[in-house]
Scaffold this active site. Structure first.
Site, mmCIF file in Angstrom:
data_model
loop_
_atom_site.group_PDB
_atom_site.id
_atom_site.type_symbol
_atom_site.label_atom_id
_atom_site.label_comp_id
_atom_site.label_asym_id
_atom_site.label_seq_id
_atom_site.Cartn_x
_atom_site.Cartn_y
_atom_site.Cartn_z
ATOM 1 N N TYR A 191 -69.457 -62.318 13.531
ATOM 2 C CA TYR A 191 -68.148 -62.926 13.814
ATOM 3 C C TYR A 191 -67.095 -61.828 13.821
ATOM 4 O O TYR A 191 -67.236 -60.798 13.171
ATOM 5 C CB TYR A 191 -67.768 -63.920 12.714
ATOM 6 C CG TYR A 191 -68.501 -65.230 12.765
ATOM 7 C CD1 TYR A 191 -67.997 -66.295 13.490
ATOM 8 C CD2 TYR A 191 -69.683 -65.416 12.057
ATOM 9 C CE1 TYR A 191 -68.651 -67.517 13.521
ATOM 10 C CE2 TYR A 191 -70.353 -66.637 12.078
ATOM 11 C CZ TYR A 191 -69.832 -67.681 12.821
ATOM 12 O OH TYR A 191 -70.479 -68.886 12.852
ATOM 13 N N ARG B 60 -72.065 -74.568 14.975
ATOM 14 C CA ARG B 60 -71.099 -75.646 15.232
ATOM 15 C C ARG B 60 -69.710 -75.122 14.923
ATOM 16 O O ARG B 60 -69.155 -75.391 13.852
ATOM 17 C CB ARG B 60 -71.466 -76.860 14.386
ATOM 18 C CG ARG B 60 -72.723 -77.554 14.908
ATOM 19 C CD ARG B 60 -73.333 -78.480 13.897
ATOM 20 N NE ARG B 60 -74.019 -77.711 12.850
ATOM 21 C CZ ARG B 60 -74.829 -78.246 11.939
ATOM 22 N NH1 ARG B 60 -75.047 -79.547 11.925
ATOM 23 N NH2 ARG B 60 -75.411 -77.488 11.040
ATOM 24 N N ASP C 160 -65.774 -74.461 14.596
ATOM 25 C CA ASP C 160 -64.650 -75.380 14.343
ATOM 26 C C ASP C 160 -63.704 -75.456 15.535
ATOM 27 O O ASP C 160 -63.708 -74.586 16.408
ATOM 28 C CB ASP C 160 -63.826 -74.862 13.151
ATOM 29 C CG ASP C 160 -64.502 -75.143 11.823
ATOM 30 O OD1 ASP C 160 -65.414 -75.980 11.777
ATOM 31 O OD2 ASP C 160 -64.089 -74.514 10.820
ATOM 32 N N ARG D 59 -63.810 -67.612 7.467
ATOM 33 C CA ARG D 59 -62.363 -67.823 7.385
ATOM 34 C C ARG D 59 -61.843 -67.681 5.958
ATOM 35 O O ARG D 59 -60.726 -67.220 5.740
ATOM 36 C CB ARG D 59 -61.993 -69.186 7.976
ATOM 37 C CG ARG D 59 -62.171 -69.201 9.507
ATOM 38 C CD ARG D 59 -62.090 -70.606 10.081
ATOM 39 N NE ARG D 59 -60.843 -71.256 9.706
ATOM 40 C CZ ARG D 59 -60.611 -72.566 9.851
ATOM 41 N NH1 ARG D 59 -61.543 -73.352 10.384
ATOM 42 N NH2 ARG D 59 -59.459 -73.082 9.492
#
Lengths: 245, 245
Positions: free
Chosen positions: B110, B50, B52, B197
């Site tokens: 990522y 999911r 952001d 992040r």
């Protein structure tokens, strides 16, 4: 009165190119409005390169004359505060009053970005041209060798009303391949209308085997737009830098 | 009824993230609408990650069940014809009915893109985080070494209502520097909310000298969000791939 030289970077996606025109918003128009507003006088901005709709820049050059007391080097910051996010003034400096970004001798470097893949990468769709058939980069490099040097590039120029001198010098073409990314970097002393995009479109047709590299010689000799390949789309093109002698 | 697995790439700029929510348009919402329309049945799409608002994907994974007679491999093409330009289905294939993109064991990669420069490049503004102070990449690499392996990443997780197991394994972190571009690639067996992040935000603070690499150890031991650095902005982040065992 002092003359200020700007180096300007922009994302050309949402503009109808550099030059002011009636059909849509342009970079020159936004720059002119913002500079006039910020410096509180009527500003006329002259660009070095009238990039097409959708073409990007890392280093287009523009000049304007101003009576402002703001130090030349600070003007970039003042402009950036009012400019939209897709236009950035990289630097500002005072130049002699006879400096003209188009008529002074210069060397321009353009970069054309291709993704050679069957899958489009959404984040690259405004800055890269997606070519799905496999490209033979070695053949493309061989073709480039015929273009470097002083040539009549009439075959690599889309028609304009005025006949003019179509001889230009390309000093360097590099093709850099990294996985599926192919970057074509072209440096020269001046470029005809759509010249980089036609060179790239032709190189792509060499890369897919439609033309042999040796045919570049005949294309140049033909001095006829129909002899060369198609015009590659605007959005893959970036004006990287302009060096003045 | 067959279960279809999709690999999906998207530009997250114009979406409020993956998951359907009342405040704005999401990728899951667009995918659900388009799939239901194209396959002429009510489709429920379940995503692996999911992401952001503003986060991009090259390879998010989603599944749905369908009775369609369109061959599984063709479904990607059919969907792409109706999807907007910023969402692309890279591939579609049939998978066993018990395959679940979130509960099946997987490894995610990522990528976080930083431009370490005082000048913003307009074409990169939606995909790169611009950091103007100089970053010491060697110090950042040293800090990474403390994060690789199985750890309790409670300090690297933004607060959520439910207390849960915060132990995760990072199998690899790479930092690749090329001129002013810094790419941080992180692979692991699962990530907590905002974990990538916060790791990137902390590494940036190491790179500018605010933290020493050795302090990562204490940060992990603290198991307290306040012990780690800031959360880096969403738009620099891309979900690259998800590999299932």
């Amino acid at each position: 009165m002092k003359r200020i030289k700007l180096i300007i970077a922009y994302d050309g996606t949402n503009y109808c190119g550099w030059q002011i025109q009636p059909n849509g918003i342009t970079i020159q128009e936004v720059m002119t409005k913002v500079a006039s507003q910020v410096l509180r006088e009527k500003i006329t901005i002259i660009g070095a390169s009238r990039t097409d709709s959708g073409v990007h820049a890392l280093g287009n050059v523009a000049v304007f004359d101003t009576t402002t007391l703001i130090p030349a080097e600070q003007i970039s910051h003042v402009l950036n505060q009012e400019l939209p996010d897709d236009i950035v003034v990289v630097s500002s400096e005072q130049v002699p009053e006879d400096f003209h970004p188009r008529y002074c001798e210069s060397s321009k470097t353009y970069e054309y970005n291709i993704v050679n893949s069957r899958t489009v990468i959404p984040t690259k769709r405004f800055t890269n041209y997606f070519v799905s058939f496999p490209l033979d980069v070695e053949q493309m490099r061989k073709a480039c060798a015929y273009l470097v040097g002083e040539h009549d590039f009439a075959s690599f120029c889309n028609v304009r009303t005025n006949v003019e001198d179509t001889v230009r010098t390309i000093t360097d073409i590099k093709i850099i391949k990294s996985e599926e990314d192919i970057k074509i970097s072209i440096t020269g002393n001046g470029f005809l209308y759509n010249m980089v995009r036609i060179i790239v479109g032709t190189l792509i047709e060499v890369g897919r085997g439609f033309y042999q590299p040796e045919q570049m010689k005949q294309m140049l000799e033909a001095k006829d737009r129909r002899a060369a390949g198609v015009t590659a789309p605007a959005h893959g093109l970036t004006l990287v830098s302009i060096c003045y002698k």
